[in-house]
Design a protein around this motif. Sequence first.
Motif, PDB file in Angstrom:
ATOM      1  N   ARG A 102      34.283  50.274  65.433  1.00 54.15           N
ATOM      2  CA  ARG A 102      34.368  49.795  64.347  1.00 54.15           C
ATOM      3  C   ARG A 102      35.566  50.199  64.402  1.00 54.15           C
ATOM      4  N   GLY A 103      36.649  48.928  65.063  1.00 53.33           N
ATOM      5  CA  GLY A 103      38.082  48.781  64.969  1.00 53.33           C
ATOM      6  C   GLY A 103      38.963  49.841  65.503  1.00 53.33           C
ATOM      7  N   ARG A 104      38.954  51.337  65.576  1.00 50.40           N
ATOM      8  CA  ARG A 104      39.335  52.299  66.025  1.00 50.40           C
ATOM      9  C   ARG A 104      39.287  52.871  67.458  1.00 50.40           C
ATOM     10  N   PHE A 105      40.107  53.229  67.830  1.00 49.58           N
ATOM     11  CA  PHE A 105      39.827  53.531  69.392  1.00 49.58           C
ATOM     12  C   PHE A 105      39.610  55.019  69.574  1.00 49.58           C
ATOM     13  N   VAL A 106      38.382  55.005  70.589  1.00 52.33           N
ATOM     14  CA  VAL A 106      37.379  55.735  71.356  1.00 52.33           C
ATOM     15  C   VAL A 106      38.078  57.077  71.705  1.00 52.33           C
ATOM     16  N   GLU A 107      38.733  58.185  71.381  1.00 52.33           N
ATOM     17  CA  GLU A 107      39.772  59.086  72.469  1.00 52.33           C
ATOM     18  C   GLU A 107      38.613  59.973  72.960  1.00 52.33           C
ATOM     19  N   ASN A 108      37.627  60.235  72.860  1.00 55.58           N
ATOM     20  CA  ASN A 108      36.640  61.132  73.634  1.00 55.58           C
ATOM     21  C   ASN A 108      35.526  60.412  73.813  1.00 55.58           C
ATOM     22  N   VAL A 109      34.942  61.605  74.486  1.00 54.55           N
ATOM     23  CA  VAL A 109      32.993  60.565  74.596  1.00 54.55           C
ATOM     24  C   VAL A 109      32.292  62.079  75.252  1.00 54.55           C
ATOM     25  N   LEU A 110      31.472  62.877  73.772  1.00 48.38           N
ATOM     26  CA  LEU A 110      30.961  63.958  73.485  1.00 48.38           C
ATOM     27  C   LEU A 110      29.662  63.861  74.295  1.00 48.38           C
ATOM     28  N   ILE A 111      28.435  64.702  74.856  1.00 45.71           N
ATOM     29  CA  ILE A 111      27.105  64.455  75.190  1.00 45.71           C
ATOM     30  C   ILE A 111      26.649  65.270  74.359  1.00 45.71           C
ATOM     31  N   LYS A 130      29.265  67.719  73.331  1.00 44.71           N
ATOM     32  CA  LYS A 130      29.936  68.864  74.647  1.00 44.71           C
ATOM     33  C   LYS A 130      30.446  67.687  74.890  1.00 44.71           C
ATOM     34  N   ASP A 131      31.599  68.230  75.607  1.00 41.45           N
ATOM     35  CA  ASP A 131      32.860  67.961  76.357  1.00 41.45           C
ATOM     36  C   ASP A 131      32.598  67.755  77.616  1.00 41.45           C
ATOM     37  N   PHE A 132      32.126  67.227  78.257  1.00 40.93           N
ATOM     38  CA  PHE A 132      31.434  67.722  79.578  1.00 40.93           C
ATOM     39  C   PHE A 132      32.000  66.661  80.295  1.00 40.93           C
ATOM     40  N   PHE A 133      33.122  65.176  79.234  1.00 43.59           N
ATOM     41  CA  PHE A 133      33.474  64.350  80.194  1.00 43.59           C
ATOM     42  C   PHE A 133      35.098  65.209  80.337  1.00 43.59           C
ATOM     43  N   THR A 134      35.886  66.119  80.023  1.00 43.07           N
ATOM     44  CA  THR A 134      37.010  66.539  79.202  1.00 43.07           C
ATOM     45  C   THR A 134      37.910  65.983  78.847  1.00 43.07           C
ATOM     46  N   GLY A 135      37.780  65.069  77.868  1.00 43.62           N
ATOM     47  CA  GLY A 135      38.469  63.939  76.981  1.00 43.62           C
ATOM     48  C   GLY A 135      38.602  63.009  78.182  1.00 43.62           C
ATOM     49  N   ASN A 136      38.110  62.345  78.759  1.00 46.26           N
ATOM     50  CA  ASN A 136      37.987  61.150  79.300  1.00 46.26           C
ATOM     51  C   ASN A 136      37.022  60.383  78.901  1.00 46.26           C
ATOM     52  N   PRO A 137      37.549  59.264  78.038  1.00 46.59           N
ATOM     53  CA  PRO A 137      36.335  58.003  77.972  1.00 46.59           C
ATOM     54  C   PRO A 137      36.179  57.100  79.443  1.00 46.59           C
ATOM     55  N   GLN A 138      36.958  56.697  79.506  1.00 38.94           N
ATOM     56  CA  GLN A 138      36.982  56.073  81.040  1.00 38.94           C
ATOM     57  C   GLN A 138      36.117  56.535  82.130  1.00 38.94           C
TER      58      GLN A 138
END
Length: 400
Positions: free
Chosen positions: A9-18, A21-29
């Motif tokens: 939606r034109g915005r940068f995704v700063e984090n990915v949750l499952i 829950k933050d299983f990726f510790t703030g690392n969307p890559q």
Amino acid sequence: IKDGRIYARGRFVENVLISGKDFFTGNPQEALQRLPAYIVNKLKFYDKAGEMSETAGTDMHDGRYVMDIHLKRDFHGMWLGNAALDLGTSPSNPRGGERWRRGITLYGMRFDDRQAVYLSADYNNLNQDRGSNELCSWSQTSDQGLQTYKKLNGTYRFEQNEKFSLNLSADYQGIDSEYGVAENQEVYLQEGNIFRRTLREQWNKDQSMGIVTSVSSRPKKRIYLKGDYRLGYDKGKFEQEMRTETKTLKIGGSDISHGQKDARSHKASFEGHVGFSPHLLKVTANWNKTAGGDTNHSTYNMFTPDNVVGNTSQYRFADNSYDRENLQTEASFILKYADTQKNSAELTAYYRYEYNKEHSDSPFFTDTRFLPSSRDSLQLLIDAENSRWTTNSDSRSILG
């Protein structure tokens, strides 16, 4: 996806949750690299309040735009994995001859409602620092010499609810490198041309290991605590040969060296928040300590035509060591004196303390064809003019 970053939606995704829950510790890559597309049920995009906002009970401007991935129920608690194999040949070996080129990548993961497990391994002598899965692939290829990569990683993450989370991980990486360069030069002169040939060869073997643990807790609604610790160890060794010959003048030389290095590191951090809605007390501390050293033993030989000025040899030995320590602490109080839909204003008072200390020994020894067996005897060969010993320390306090 643009330049390895996620946009929605034109915005940068700063984090990915499952599932929230933050299983990726703030690392969307990392999420892009780990998750195959076929296990995804639906995606949600929304603004998620940060830990400071959760503690203070008001917006502290630390929110993130997140992508919340909900997995298909059939894949909860199921192991997923993939494997890839490469095999071929290449004649590009600095030591000559054919050499098999091969690679293998293994990956496995498991999710459920409270925990996640990742296991990965990679081996290749394709000059590639790489990884891949069904969703995307990534690699960095070097065109310098021959490089062999060996990687192992294991990660366990647990998050039952917002009150407690645990992260444990261990990793290993080894890189073996071979480089070879040959140069031929011809210098055109009126009296006759000069031909010069230079050959350089180098072999490196580097290894690194690390263990990381991270714990966060929210014992009460207005209290948040988080601590991290990393233990690292690096070691390596090298051999290098350089030979130069000027055929017309029959002058040449060689420089042969070998050495090794090692380093041990400790990194610890702490962050704590206490909320006095709408105000916040924040305390942070970061401590780093690294100690290590390296040795380098080299031999230089020079020859001249018919021994006119005599062949010469130099023997050199360097034994370096260092110890570095850094501490940074800060306590701040954020006073929120305006918090409406139209206006938001705050005043931050803080105290910061920093401490740095560094010590290094860099003795240099000459004429070390036969190294003495004891350190005391070795001091007789020291080259004081080219040796260094330093100790520095400083600290400062800042109030603002």
